[in-house]
Design a protein around this motif. Structure first.
Motif, PDB file in Angstrom:
ATOM      1  N   TYR A  64      54.066  52.127  80.005  1.00 39.34           N
ATOM      2  CA  TYR A  64      52.692  51.433  79.395  1.00 39.34           C
ATOM      3  C   TYR A  64      51.886  52.253  79.673  1.00 39.34           C
ATOM      4  O   TYR A  64      51.381  53.262  80.800  1.00 39.34           O
ATOM      5  N   SER A  73      48.857  42.198  76.672  1.00 38.12           N
ATOM      6  CA  SER A  73      49.177  42.607  75.092  1.00 38.12           C
ATOM      7  C   SER A  73      50.664  43.584  74.986  1.00 38.12           C
ATOM      8  O   SER A  73      50.975  43.174  73.837  1.00 38.12           O
ATOM      9  N   TRP A  74      50.438  44.228  75.936  1.00 39.38           N
ATOM     10  CA  TRP A  74      51.782  45.483  75.897  1.00 39.38           C
ATOM     11  C   TRP A  74      53.097  44.261  75.814  1.00 39.38           C
ATOM     12  O   TRP A  74      54.078  44.437  75.483  1.00 39.38           O
ATOM     13  N   SER A  77      53.150  42.007  72.491  1.00 37.77           N
ATOM     14  CA  SER A  77      54.006  43.084  72.084  1.00 37.77           C
ATOM     15  C   SER A  77      55.710  43.002  71.816  1.00 37.77           C
ATOM     16  O   SER A  77      56.591  42.788  71.111  1.00 37.77           O
ATOM     17  N   ARG A  80      56.894  40.307  70.421  1.00 36.37           N
ATOM     18  CA  ARG A  80      57.032  39.743  69.402  1.00 36.37           C
ATOM     19  C   ARG A  80      58.191  40.694  69.468  1.00 36.37           C
ATOM     20  O   ARG A  80      58.567  40.114  67.505  1.00 36.37           O
ATOM     21  N   TYR A  81      58.204  41.827  69.071  1.00 40.08           N
ATOM     22  CA  TYR A  81      58.913  42.554  68.292  1.00 40.08           C
ATOM     23  C   TYR A  81      60.306  41.921  68.230  1.00 40.08           C
ATOM     24  O   TYR A  81      60.883  42.485  67.419  1.00 40.08           O
TER      25      TYR A  81
END
Length: 185
Positions: A64, A73-74, A77, A80-81
């Motif tokens: 990170y 947010s990291w 993501s 989501r991926y």
């Protein structure tokens, strides 16, 4: 939790602190699960995506970089991926199941030069369409028939006719253009 509260937990996780990781999980898992569930629309898959995401967070916490965004947010993501990966995986699996279930049907649809596919189109009593279809090249007629009347994807067509993807797409595109020209005359 705010970025200022999550950053120390993530930093401690990067150093292998299991208690900090448990706190990070408690603070963020609800929000991350909701995101995954909204994308996947399946609780079991959302839970799987969340679990995989947290494993990745555990292993990659040291990657990170705070100058590229906030911790949450990291983490979002990553979830989501992973959710997108599951969506792609399930789509491929469904296509494979379709191909396996219908492979015998596809073999019976083999089109040779002597085969006339217009029989299936004649039921619509649109003689102009039948005439236009008969004017297509054999490959164009077969590709359009299998794609639009049998519901095969481009990739299934590639396997069925043993031709490259670009060729199959060209047959369909040119065949449809020719049909459109023929029908507008």
């Amino acid at each position: 939790m705010e970025h200022d509260e999550l950053l120390p937990l993530l930093s401690a996780t990067a150093k292998g602190d299991k208690k900090a990781f448990a706190e990070l999980y408690s603070a963020t898992s609800g929000k991350l699960y909701a995101i995954s569930l909204k994308m996947l629309k399946n609780t079991a898959q959302a839970e799987e995506a969340l679990q995989d995401a947290f494993i990745k967070i555990w292993h990659n916490a040291s990657d990170y970089q705070s100058n590229k965004g906030v911790v949450i947010s990291w983490m979002i993501s990553i979830v989501r991926y992973r959710s997108l990966d599951l969506i792609r995986h399930n789509k491929v699996r469904k296509e494979q199941e379709f191909t396996n279930e219908h492979s015998a049907d596809l073999e019976s649809v083999e089109v040779n030069d002597e085969t006339d596919l217009t029989i299936e189109y004649e039921s619509g009593n649109d003689n102009k369409l039948v005439d236009c279809i008969e004017q297509l090249d054999q490959q164009q007629r077969q590709a359009i028939h299998l794609a639009y009347y049998k519901g095969l994807t481009h990739y299934e067509l590639v396997d069925h006719v043993s031709s490259p993807l670009g060729t199959v797409k060209s047959w369909i595109r040119r065949g449809l253009q020719q049909l459109q020209r023929c029908l507008t005359l």
